[in-house]
Write a protein that holds these residues in place. Sequence first.
Motif, PDB file in Angstrom:
ATOM      1  N   ASN A 251       0.670  -1.178   0.090  1.00 24.00           N
ATOM      2  CA  ASN A 251       0.030   0.015  -0.137  1.00 24.00           C
ATOM      3  C   ASN A 251       0.821   1.286  -0.033  1.00 24.00           C
ATOM      4  OD1 ASN A 251      -1.831   2.164   0.476  1.00 24.00           O
ATOM      5  ND2 ASN A 251      -2.806   1.019   2.072  1.00 24.00           N
ATOM      6  N   PRO A 252       1.041   1.957  -1.014  1.00 24.99           N
ATOM      7  CA  PRO A 252       2.104   2.734  -1.089  1.00 24.99           C
ATOM      8  C   PRO A 252       1.802   4.456  -0.784  1.00 24.99           C
ATOM      9  CG  PRO A 252       0.798   2.616  -3.369  1.00 24.99           C
ATOM     10  CD  PRO A 252       0.452   1.609  -2.486  1.00 24.99           C
ATOM     11  N   GLY A 253       0.332   4.405  -0.441  1.00 18.61           N
ATOM     12  CA  GLY A 253       0.081   5.959   0.099  1.00 18.61           C
ATOM     13  C   GLY A 253      -1.173   5.815   1.175  1.00 18.61           C
ATOM     14  N   SER A 254      -2.106   4.986   1.055  1.00 17.77           N
ATOM     15  CA  SER A 254      -3.215   5.007   1.801  1.00 17.77           C
ATOM     16  C   SER A 254      -3.543   3.730   2.436  1.00 17.77           C
ATOM     17  CB  SER A 254      -4.253   5.709   1.031  1.00 17.77           C
ATOM     18  OG  SER A 254      -5.640   5.454   1.815  1.00 17.77           O
ATOM     19  N   GLN A 255      -4.280   3.550   3.679  1.00 15.34           N
ATOM     20  CA  GLN A 255      -4.396   2.411   4.156  1.00 15.34           C
ATOM     21  C   GLN A 255      -6.025   1.951   3.486  1.00 15.34           C
ATOM     22  OE1 GLN A 255      -2.498   0.361   6.253  1.00 15.34           O
ATOM     23  NE2 GLN A 255      -1.172   1.996   5.722  1.00 15.34           N
ATOM     24  N   GLU A 256      -6.683   2.970   2.920  1.00 15.16           N
ATOM     25  CA  GLU A 256      -7.958   2.604   2.308  1.00 15.16           C
ATOM     26  C   GLU A 256      -7.786   1.899   0.995  1.00 15.16           C
ATOM     27  OE1 GLU A 256     -10.948   2.573   3.770  1.00 15.16           O
ATOM     28  OE2 GLU A 256      -9.805   3.208   5.822  1.00 15.16           O
ATOM     29  N   PRO A 257      -8.708   0.671   0.518  1.00 13.06           N
ATOM     30  CA  PRO A 257      -8.443   0.367  -0.660  1.00 13.06           C
ATOM     31  C   PRO A 257      -9.269   1.098  -1.461  1.00 13.06           C
ATOM     32  CG  PRO A 257     -10.099  -1.111   0.850  1.00 13.06           C
ATOM     33  CD  PRO A 257      -9.399  -0.214   1.508  1.00 13.06           C
ATOM     34  N   ILE A 258      -8.811   1.397  -2.735  1.00 16.55           N
ATOM     35  CA  ILE A 258      -9.575   2.192  -3.799  1.00 16.55           C
ATOM     36  C   ILE A 258     -10.920   1.393  -4.314  1.00 16.55           C
ATOM     37  CG2 ILE A 258      -8.222   1.261  -5.842  1.00 16.55           C
ATOM     38  CD1 ILE A 258      -7.855   4.345  -6.329  1.00 16.55           C
ATOM     39  N   ILE A 259     -10.792   0.037  -4.150  1.00 15.25           N
ATOM     40  CA  ILE A 259     -11.864  -0.824  -4.649  1.00 15.25           C
ATOM     41  C   ILE A 259     -12.062  -1.747  -3.334  1.00 15.25           C
ATOM     42  CG2 ILE A 259     -12.821  -2.338  -6.022  1.00 15.25           C
ATOM     43  CD1 ILE A 259     -11.402  -1.483  -8.350  1.00 15.25           C
ATOM     44  N   ASP A 260     -13.137  -1.828  -2.953  1.00 16.59           N
ATOM     45  CA  ASP A 260     -13.504  -2.888  -1.868  1.00 16.59           C
ATOM     46  C   ASP A 260     -14.800  -3.662  -2.131  1.00 16.59           C
ATOM     47  OD1 ASP A 260     -13.378  -4.155   0.478  1.00 16.59           O
ATOM     48  OD2 ASP A 260     -13.434  -2.562   1.873  1.00 16.59           O
ATOM     49  N   VAL A 261     -14.626  -4.874  -2.575  1.00 19.77           N
ATOM     50  CA  VAL A 261     -15.763  -5.792  -2.804  1.00 19.77           C
ATOM     51  C   VAL A 261     -16.062  -6.790  -1.753  1.00 19.77           C
ATOM     52  CG1 VAL A 261     -16.861  -7.282  -4.353  1.00 19.77           C
ATOM     53  CG2 VAL A 261     -15.708  -5.328  -5.075  1.00 19.77           C
ATOM     54  N   HIS A 262     -17.387  -6.920  -0.941  1.00 20.36           N
ATOM     55  CA  HIS A 262     -17.474  -7.811  -0.091  1.00 20.36           C
ATOM     56  C   HIS A 262     -18.483  -8.504  -0.250  1.00 20.36           C
ATOM     57  CE1 HIS A 262     -17.040  -9.788   4.105  1.00 20.36           C
ATOM     58  NE2 HIS A 262     -18.377  -9.159   4.277  1.00 20.36           N
ATOM     59  N   GLY A 263     -18.618  -9.999  -0.415  1.00 18.97           N
ATOM     60  CA  GLY A 263     -19.459 -10.942  -0.332  1.00 18.97           C
ATOM     61  C   GLY A 263     -20.235 -10.871  -1.559  1.00 18.97           C
TER      62      GLY A 263
ATOM     63  N   SER B  20     -21.731  -6.085  -1.226  1.00 13.82           N
ATOM     64  CA  SER B  20     -21.359  -4.573  -1.396  1.00 13.82           C
ATOM     65  C   SER B  20     -20.170  -4.320  -2.361  1.00 13.82           C
ATOM     66  CB  SER B  20     -21.327  -3.897  -0.247  1.00 13.82           C
ATOM     67  OG  SER B  20     -19.920  -4.469   0.402  1.00 13.82           O
ATOM     68  N   VAL B  21     -20.316  -3.144  -3.009  1.00 12.41           N
ATOM     69  CA  VAL B  21     -19.227  -2.759  -4.100  1.00 12.41           C
ATOM     70  C   VAL B  21     -18.809  -1.371  -3.647  1.00 12.41           C
ATOM     71  CG1 VAL B  21     -18.423  -2.345  -6.281  1.00 12.41           C
ATOM     72  CG2 VAL B  21     -19.947  -4.443  -6.000  1.00 12.41           C
ATOM     73  N   LYS B  22     -17.794  -0.985  -3.354  1.00 13.63           N
ATOM     74  CA  LYS B  22     -16.949   0.419  -2.846  1.00 13.63           C
ATOM     75  C   LYS B  22     -16.208   0.815  -3.783  1.00 13.63           C
ATOM     76  CE  LYS B  22     -18.543   0.539   1.893  1.00 13.63           C
ATOM     77  NZ  LYS B  22     -18.017   0.808   3.410  1.00 13.63           N
ATOM     78  N   LEU B  23     -16.165   1.956  -4.369  1.00 16.65           N
ATOM     79  CA  LEU B  23     -15.471   2.358  -5.159  1.00 16.65           C
ATOM     80  C   LEU B  23     -14.913   3.862  -4.645  1.00 16.65           C
ATOM     81  CD1 LEU B  23     -16.434   1.762  -9.113  1.00 16.65           C
ATOM     82  CD2 LEU B  23     -15.011   0.492  -7.754  1.00 16.65           C
ATOM     83  N   LEU B  24     -13.500   4.050  -4.501  1.00 20.91           N
ATOM     84  CA  LEU B  24     -13.002   5.437  -3.754  1.00 20.91           C
ATOM     85  C   LEU B  24     -13.845   5.621  -2.686  1.00 20.91           C
ATOM     86  CD1 LEU B  24     -12.684   7.054  -7.327  1.00 20.91           C
ATOM     87  CD2 LEU B  24     -10.948   5.920  -6.064  1.00 20.91           C
ATOM     88  N   GLY B  25     -14.224   4.639  -1.831  1.00 17.49           N
ATOM     89  CA  GLY B  25     -14.713   4.876  -0.376  1.00 17.49           C
ATOM     90  C   GLY B  25     -16.562   4.916  -0.731  1.00 17.49           C
ATOM     91  N   VAL B  26     -16.932   4.984  -2.064  1.00 19.02           N
ATOM     92  CA  VAL B  26     -18.391   5.142  -2.210  1.00 19.02           C
ATOM     93  C   VAL B  26     -18.927   3.851  -2.471  1.00 19.02           C
ATOM     94  CG1 VAL B  26     -19.956   6.299  -3.741  1.00 19.02           C
ATOM     95  CG2 VAL B  26     -17.899   7.535  -3.124  1.00 19.02           C
ATOM     96  N   ASP B  27     -19.976   3.459  -1.907  1.00 17.23           N
ATOM     97  CA  ASP B  27     -21.069   2.328  -2.027  1.00 17.23           C
ATOM     98  C   ASP B  27     -21.672   2.701  -3.145  1.00 17.23           C
ATOM     99  OD1 ASP B  27     -22.909   0.259  -2.180  1.00 17.23           O
ATOM    100  OD2 ASP B  27     -22.911  -0.095   0.108  1.00 17.23           O
TER     101      ASP B  27
END
Length: 276
Positions: A10-22, A73-80
């Motif tokens: 993770n080069p800059g942020s602890q938050e994923p730019i894409i986060d898909v769950h289940g 859920s599908v989150k892109l740039l922190g947005v669901d």
Amino acid sequence: MTNPESRIPNPGSQEPIIDVHGLEAYYGRRRILHGIDFRVMPGEIRVIMGGSGSGKSTLLRHLLGLQRPVRGSVKLLGVDVSHADARAQLKLRRQIGVSFQGGALFTSMTVGENVALPLREHTQFDENTIRIMSRLKLEVVNLGGFQDLMPSQLSGGMVKRAALARAIVMDPRLLFFDEPSAGLDPVVSAELDELILQLRDAMRMSIVVVTHELESAFKIADTITVLDQGNVLLTGSVDEVKASDNQRIQDLLNRRPREIEVDIDDYLRRLTEEQA
């Protein structure tokens, strides 16, 4: 067992730019995606691999917000993307670029007009600024001077690069690339691979590439996710994928046909359900 997603640098942020769950997806009663977990970190090039019918395109459509999850859920740039209102979705789309498999250029527009279109639709820039910005992006993809040609006058590789210029014209944080090497000769494919790497390094964008081209995937990927029949078989580095002892992964890497087994009872059950 350690989740391979947690090992991604993770080069800059602890938050994923894409986060898909289940994530689950259905076509009719048939489940296509089976509880997909998928994370992409900033600055990463993630390759999605799999055979025909593995769920790659369905996953991509969910990542782009073109389909809503049945579950998960599908989150892109922190947005669901499933619950964002129209304003939030528009803001999100301005930060995302998409280069489609066939280019999807408008045949009635010149190359320059195609590249400039997102700027005309989503900004208040004057025409001179739009023209300069679009030509700069054409220079980035080695198409400087081709802005007045029509798409029909371009080769297949040039169409791909023109589509890429349009996808990056607004300097997106996240770029999706669908089958970048499809239909191209090996030399042009290699040039496009190099261009993808240069874009990541120069523009610091995160890139998701859907491809079945092994040589290209192994060259550009930081991390590879292998799908099979709607399941994630493995997420790991190129070396981890090559060394996997999973039979389906080795069949994919070595181009071995899988044995097709017909379950008569399952076929009759599905046939009855469809008729009902």
